[in-house]
Scaffold this motif. Structure first.
Motif, PDB file in Angstrom:
ATOM      1  N   GLU A  23       0.844  -1.173   0.000  1.00 22.54           N
ATOM      2  CA  GLU A  23       0.000   0.000   0.000  1.00 22.54           C
ATOM      3  C   GLU A  23       0.886   1.231   0.000  1.00 22.54           C
ATOM      4  O   GLU A  23       1.773   1.378   0.831  1.00 22.54           O
ATOM      5  CB  GLU A  23      -0.895  -0.018   1.227  1.00 22.54           C
ATOM      6  CG  GLU A  23      -2.055   0.920   1.105  1.00 22.54           C
ATOM      7  CD  GLU A  23      -3.067   0.683   2.186  1.00 22.54           C
ATOM      8  OE1 GLU A  23      -3.223   1.581   3.020  1.00 22.54           O
ATOM      9  OE2 GLU A  23      -3.667  -0.394   2.194  1.00 22.54           O
ATOM     10  N   ILE A  24       0.651   2.134  -0.939  1.00 23.13           N
ATOM     11  CA  ILE A  24       1.426   3.355  -1.070  1.00 23.13           C
ATOM     12  C   ILE A  24       0.472   4.515  -0.830  1.00 23.13           C
ATOM     13  O   ILE A  24      -0.508   4.664  -1.528  1.00 23.13           O
ATOM     14  CB  ILE A  24       2.038   3.480  -2.483  1.00 23.13           C
ATOM     15  CG1 ILE A  24       2.813   2.236  -2.870  1.00 23.13           C
ATOM     16  CG2 ILE A  24       2.870   4.737  -2.598  1.00 23.13           C
ATOM     17  CD1 ILE A  24       4.011   1.950  -1.998  1.00 23.13           C
ATOM     18  N   GLY A  25       0.789   5.349   0.151  1.00 24.26           N
ATOM     19  CA  GLY A  25      -0.087   6.481   0.438  1.00 24.26           C
ATOM     20  C   GLY A  25      -1.417   6.029   1.002  1.00 24.26           C
ATOM     21  O   GLY A  25      -1.601   4.867   1.347  1.00 24.26           O
ATOM     22  N   PRO A  26      -2.357   6.930   1.072  1.00 28.85           N
ATOM     23  CA  PRO A  26      -3.619   6.602   1.704  1.00 28.85           C
ATOM     24  C   PRO A  26      -4.549   5.715   0.871  1.00 28.85           C
ATOM     25  O   PRO A  26      -5.436   5.091   1.414  1.00 28.85           O
ATOM     26  CB  PRO A  26      -4.258   7.969   1.954  1.00 28.85           C
ATOM     27  CG  PRO A  26      -3.636   8.860   0.937  1.00 28.85           C
ATOM     28  CD  PRO A  26      -2.243   8.332   0.723  1.00 28.85           C
ATOM     29  N   SER A  27      -4.358   5.647  -0.457  1.00 26.93           N
ATOM     30  CA  SER A  27      -5.348   4.907  -1.237  1.00 26.93           C
ATOM     31  C   SER A  27      -4.838   4.333  -2.559  1.00 26.93           C
ATOM     32  O   SER A  27      -5.583   4.165  -3.485  1.00 26.93           O
ATOM     33  CB  SER A  27      -6.555   5.808  -1.513  1.00 26.93           C
ATOM     34  OG  SER A  27      -6.147   6.966  -2.213  1.00 26.93           O
ATOM     35  N   LEU A  28      -3.558   4.027  -2.663  1.00 26.22           N
ATOM     36  CA  LEU A  28      -3.005   3.481  -3.897  1.00 26.22           C
ATOM     37  C   LEU A  28      -2.341   2.145  -3.606  1.00 26.22           C
ATOM     38  O   LEU A  28      -1.520   2.035  -2.710  1.00 26.22           O
ATOM     39  CB  LEU A  28      -1.967   4.450  -4.481  1.00 26.22           C
ATOM     40  CG  LEU A  28      -1.337   4.073  -5.810  1.00 26.22           C
ATOM     41  CD1 LEU A  28      -2.390   4.065  -6.917  1.00 26.22           C
ATOM     42  CD2 LEU A  28      -0.233   5.047  -6.166  1.00 26.22           C
ATOM     43  N   ASP A  29      -2.738   1.099  -4.345  1.00 24.31           N
ATOM     44  CA  ASP A  29      -2.127  -0.228  -4.212  1.00 24.31           C
ATOM     45  C   ASP A  29      -1.315  -0.529  -5.467  1.00 24.31           C
ATOM     46  O   ASP A  29      -1.727  -0.198  -6.578  1.00 24.31           O
ATOM     47  CB  ASP A  29      -3.187  -1.320  -4.038  1.00 24.31           C
ATOM     48  CG  ASP A  29      -3.823  -1.312  -2.659  1.00 24.31           C
ATOM     49  OD1 ASP A  29      -3.309  -0.628  -1.757  1.00 24.31           O
ATOM     50  OD2 ASP A  29      -4.837  -2.003  -2.485  1.00 24.31           O
ATOM     51  N   PHE A  30      -0.187  -1.187  -5.282  1.00 25.18           N
ATOM     52  CA  PHE A  30       0.733  -1.507  -6.372  1.00 25.18           C
ATOM     53  C   PHE A  30       1.132  -2.970  -6.253  1.00 25.18           C
ATOM     54  O   PHE A  30       1.489  -3.421  -5.168  1.00 25.18           O
ATOM     55  CB  PHE A  30       1.964  -0.610  -6.232  1.00 25.18           C
ATOM     56  CG  PHE A  30       3.108  -0.979  -7.107  1.00 25.18           C
ATOM     57  CD1 PHE A  30       4.185  -1.670  -6.581  1.00 25.18           C
ATOM     58  CD2 PHE A  30       3.132  -0.644  -8.441  1.00 25.18           C
ATOM     59  CE1 PHE A  30       5.273  -2.007  -7.385  1.00 25.18           C
ATOM     60  CE2 PHE A  30       4.202  -0.972  -9.248  1.00 25.18           C
ATOM     61  CZ  PHE A  30       5.272  -1.648  -8.718  1.00 25.18           C
ATOM     62  N   SER A  31       1.048  -3.730  -7.353  1.00 24.00           N
ATOM     63  CA  SER A  31       1.429  -5.143  -7.350  1.00 24.00           C
ATOM     64  C   SER A  31       2.292  -5.456  -8.563  1.00 24.00           C
ATOM     65  O   SER A  31       2.041  -4.959  -9.652  1.00 24.00           O
ATOM     66  CB  SER A  31       0.183  -6.040  -7.421  1.00 24.00           C
ATOM     67  OG  SER A  31      -0.679  -5.801  -6.346  1.00 24.00           O
ATOM     68  N   ILE A  32       3.319  -6.284  -8.359  1.00 25.31           N
ATOM     69  CA  ILE A  32       4.104  -6.817  -9.468  1.00 25.31           C
ATOM     70  C   ILE A  32       3.410  -8.107  -9.895  1.00 25.31           C
ATOM     71  O   ILE A  32       3.264  -9.028  -9.100  1.00 25.31           O
ATOM     72  CB  ILE A  32       5.545  -7.155  -9.032  1.00 25.31           C
ATOM     73  CG1 ILE A  32       6.271  -5.930  -8.487  1.00 25.31           C
ATOM     74  CG2 ILE A  32       6.313  -7.801 -10.179  1.00 25.31           C
ATOM     75  CD1 ILE A  32       6.720  -4.938  -9.506  1.00 25.31           C
ATOM     76  N   LEU A  33       2.963  -8.175 -11.143  1.00 23.15           N
ATOM     77  CA  LEU A  33       2.249  -9.366 -11.614  1.00 23.15           C
ATOM     78  C   LEU A  33       3.190 -10.418 -12.181  1.00 23.15           C
ATOM     79  O   LEU A  33       3.031 -11.604 -11.928  1.00 23.15           O
ATOM     80  CB  LEU A  33       1.216  -8.974 -12.664  1.00 23.15           C
ATOM     81  CG  LEU A  33       0.109  -8.026 -12.189  1.00 23.15           C
ATOM     82  CD1 LEU A  33      -0.822  -7.691 -13.352  1.00 23.15           C
ATOM     83  CD2 LEU A  33      -0.662  -8.630 -11.032  1.00 23.15           C
ATOM     84  N   GLN A  51       0.499  -3.746 -11.580  1.00 24.27           N
ATOM     85  CA  GLN A  51      -0.936  -3.461 -11.493  1.00 24.27           C
ATOM     86  C   GLN A  51      -1.134  -2.368 -10.447  1.00 24.27           C
ATOM     87  O   GLN A  51      -0.574  -2.442  -9.357  1.00 24.27           O
ATOM     88  CB  GLN A  51      -1.697  -4.701 -11.071  1.00 24.27           C
ATOM     89  CG  GLN A  51      -3.193  -4.467 -10.901  1.00 24.27           C
ATOM     90  CD  GLN A  51      -3.888  -5.748 -10.543  1.00 24.27           C
ATOM     91  OE1 GLN A  51      -4.179  -6.539 -11.417  1.00 24.27           O
ATOM     92  NE2 GLN A  51      -4.137  -5.947  -9.265  1.00 24.27           N
ATOM     93  N   ILE A  52      -1.917  -1.366 -10.805  1.00 20.08           N
ATOM     94  CA  ILE A  52      -2.175  -0.243  -9.918  1.00 20.08           C
ATOM     95  C   ILE A  52      -3.680  -0.119  -9.727  1.00 20.08           C
ATOM     96  O   ILE A  52      -4.455  -0.201 -10.681  1.00 20.08           O
ATOM     97  CB  ILE A  52      -1.596   1.049 -10.515  1.00 20.08           C
ATOM     98  CG1 ILE A  52      -0.076   0.892 -10.651  1.00 20.08           C
ATOM     99  CG2 ILE A  52      -1.946   2.262  -9.668  1.00 20.08           C
ATOM    100  CD1 ILE A  52       0.556   1.837 -11.587  1.00 20.08           C
TER     101      ILE A  52
END
Length: 120
Positions: A23-33, A51-52
């Protein structure tokens, strides 16, 4: 000399267990697929699919890029910062990002760090 040997990157090792999510910041999710090739190879450009999503609300002005440090850099063919634009709360965007792996990279697990920004 270890040139030409393959090695795993920390984020790719985690793919065997499941998708890496931070989880980055208050509302951004980041995944390496995934990555191609996998495992990563020294002295080569590899493609990483990320994936964002914004699970707790819409975001605008979303952009990201690789934090360049020893082992990983942005090749000339890749824009350093990729602008994604808006990400709706129910949306998942997948973006391919190219990374150059240093020819002198030692074997073993390594971290790859990305930075993000958004308007809010």
């Amino acid at each position: 000399m270890m040139k030409g040997k393959s090695f795993l990157v920390f984020v790719l090792l985690a793919l065997f267990v499941g998708v890496v999510s931070a989880e980055i910041g208050p509302s951004l999710d980041f995944s390496i697929l995934r990555s191609d090739p996998s495992p990563l190879a020294q002295g080569r450009v590899v493609d990483v699919w990320v994936q964002i999503s914004a699970p707790r609300g819409d975001l605008s002005g979303v952009s990201f890029g690789l934090k360049e440090e020893f082992l990983f850099s942005v090749p000339e063919s890749q824009e350093r910062v990729v602008s994604i634009g808006s990400v709706k709360g129910t949306e998942r965007k997948v973006v391919r990002y190219s990374v150059f792996v240093d020819p002198q990279a030692p074997d073993g697990d390594r971290n790859m760090t990305f930075f993000f920004s958004y308007d809010g």
